[in-house]
Write an enzyme that holds these catalytic residues in place. Structure first.
Site: not given
Ligand code: FUB
Length: 448
Positions: A34, A210
């Protein structure tokens, strides 16, 4: 401070400032995922999640497990410095310190302060009658920290994957996800929402969305995000002329990657080039919740649309010829005769090796910086039960041979030296070719 304490502090500082040189994945001594990349003070900082392996009593085996965040920085996108832990779950007053759920973060600078946004599970029961994900902020005076977490999470915010965007007029926006993608304006203090959260419309209805990442280029606002259109996440984007939308779905930035269900990314411009930071599970091929950050260059078409990025192992940046060149992070390989494998499947952090086993097989590695000072020797770390001959060439698989390395038969990994026949200053694409059908394993190459 007495001498022993001073030695201990210096040793731990050296440990925290661990320098890692890299292609893809860029961090090779721990799992990272991420990646939110930012340019602060002329350097690139990456704020990733920090995957660890869950075990009984620590996280949920078989699921994501994260207890803290590190930050990394680099000036050349090749050498990365690990500045150590900046926030951990047991130092956040509002977070459940047994949840191991410190998922994708982001960081932004405003008026000389650095605001680090991160999701975590709350330690109190929320509006759904159970503990759930919210987002909090930790503040620092420098990108490396120390970061001081706020006492409370952001009020009325339920979700993960925060992303902050500050528009040219100074208005800050917070984006996050929870099945849908949300946006709200942030107050000037960067710690509270100024407006009610809104769901961003016109995005794909089916399939998880997301990890939003918003940026502006030439008056176009790009909302980029992972979305499961088919089997696993791919990176898609929508564009608009306002940070609040409306946005129009425009295309795919990176296709689904085999083997890793999630992808999560950020996009920045640094020294005139645009880059995509993303993750795959290079260091954990059998378990896709232990991921590793990668970088590849990103390009725009004249009309502002984004060209699809092909994931590579070579990544970006120039590799110095005098440092170990890991050919297993190749730019390209021949169709047959080359195999890249982990050196030790039980300790993946040891990296990979390249096996060549048929005449003419080659591995290409781009952008090696030879500098101006004449180099005289090539060194190759190899293993070969039979011995063999490797040729190092410039520009292409049939290009000029700059060194011919005779590998003796060796049962253990050995460093073999050979003369550099030609020295050309500057940056070059290198090829290693195998002469003959012997099997040779290469760990790295460097020049002296
Ligand atoms: O790292 C945990 C979660 O996986 C992130 O928050 C999502 O974006 C996905 O990458």
């Amino acid at each position: 401070m007495n001498t022993i304490k001073l030695i201990l502090v210096s040793c731990s500082l050296i440990f925290l400032m661990n320098k890692i040189d890299a292609q893809n994945p860029i961090i090779r001594d721990q799992y990272t995922a991420d990646p939110s990349a930012r340019v602060f003070n002329g350097k690139v900082y990456v704020f990733p999640s920090h995957d660890i392996r869950a075990v009984e009593g620590k996280g949920r085996p078989g699921w994501f497990c994260m207890e803290d965040y590190h930050v990394f920085s680099s000036e050349n996108l090749t050498d990365w410095t690990d500045h150590g832990v900046i926030v951990s779950q047991n130092k956040v007053p509002w977070a459940d310190s047994t949840a191991y759920s410190m998922w994708a973060p982001d960081c932004i600078e405003r008026n000389g302060k650095f605001y680090f946004y991160f999701p975590a599970t709350t330690n109190t029961v929320g509006r759904f009658g159970r503990k759930g994900f919210s987002i909090g902020v930790a503040v620092a005076d420098k990108p490396e920290g120390p970061y001081i977490p706020q006492n409370e999470n952001i009020k009325d915010l339920f979700g993960i994957d925060p992303n902050v965007f500050i528009d040219n007029d100074g208005q800050a926006y917070l984006y996050w996800s929870m099945r849908n993608i949300y946006v709200a304006k942030l107050k000037e203090n960067m710690l509270e929402l100024e407006t009610e959260p809104e769901i961003i419309q016109n995005l794909p209805e089916k399939g998880l969305k997301e990890g939003p990442w918003v940026f502006e280029r030439n008056g176009i606002y790009y909302l980029t995000f992972p979305h499961v259109e088919n089997e696993t996440e791919r990176l898609e984007y929508a564009i608009g002329d306002n940070p609040l939308g409306p946005f129009k779905m425009t295309g795919v930035i990176m296709d689904e990657s085999p083997g890793c269900w999630t992808n999560h990314h950020s996009i920045i411009q640094y020294n005139g080039q645009w880059y995509l930071f993303y993750h795959q599970n290079d260091l954990s091929p059998d378990f896709d919740k232990n991921r590793s950050v990668r970088i590849d260059s990103l390009f725009f078409n004249d009309d502002g649309t984004i060209r699809k990025v092909k994931p590579t192992l070579r990544g970006v940046g120039i590799t110095n010829a005098t440092e170990k060149i890991q050919f297993d992070r190749y730019s390209q390989i021949s169709e047959t005769g080359v195999n890249v494998q982990l050196i030790d499947t039980l300790d993946t952090f040891r990296g990979w090796k390249t096996l060549l086993d048929s005449d003419g097989a080659w591995v290409q590695y781009n952008a090696v910086g030879f500098g101006n000072k004449k180099l005289k020797k090539a060194q190759v770390e190899v293993l070969s039960a039979t011995g063999g001959i490797l040729q190092i060439r410039l520009n292409n698989a049939n290009g000029p041979v700059i060194s011919e390395v005779k590998i003796p038969d060796c049962e253990n990994r050995t460093t073999v030296e050979s003369t550099l026949l030609k020295f050309k200053k500057g940056i070059h694409n290198l090829f290693i070719t195998l002469k003959g059908d012997e099997q040779v394993e290469i760990d790295w190459v460097r020049f002296e």
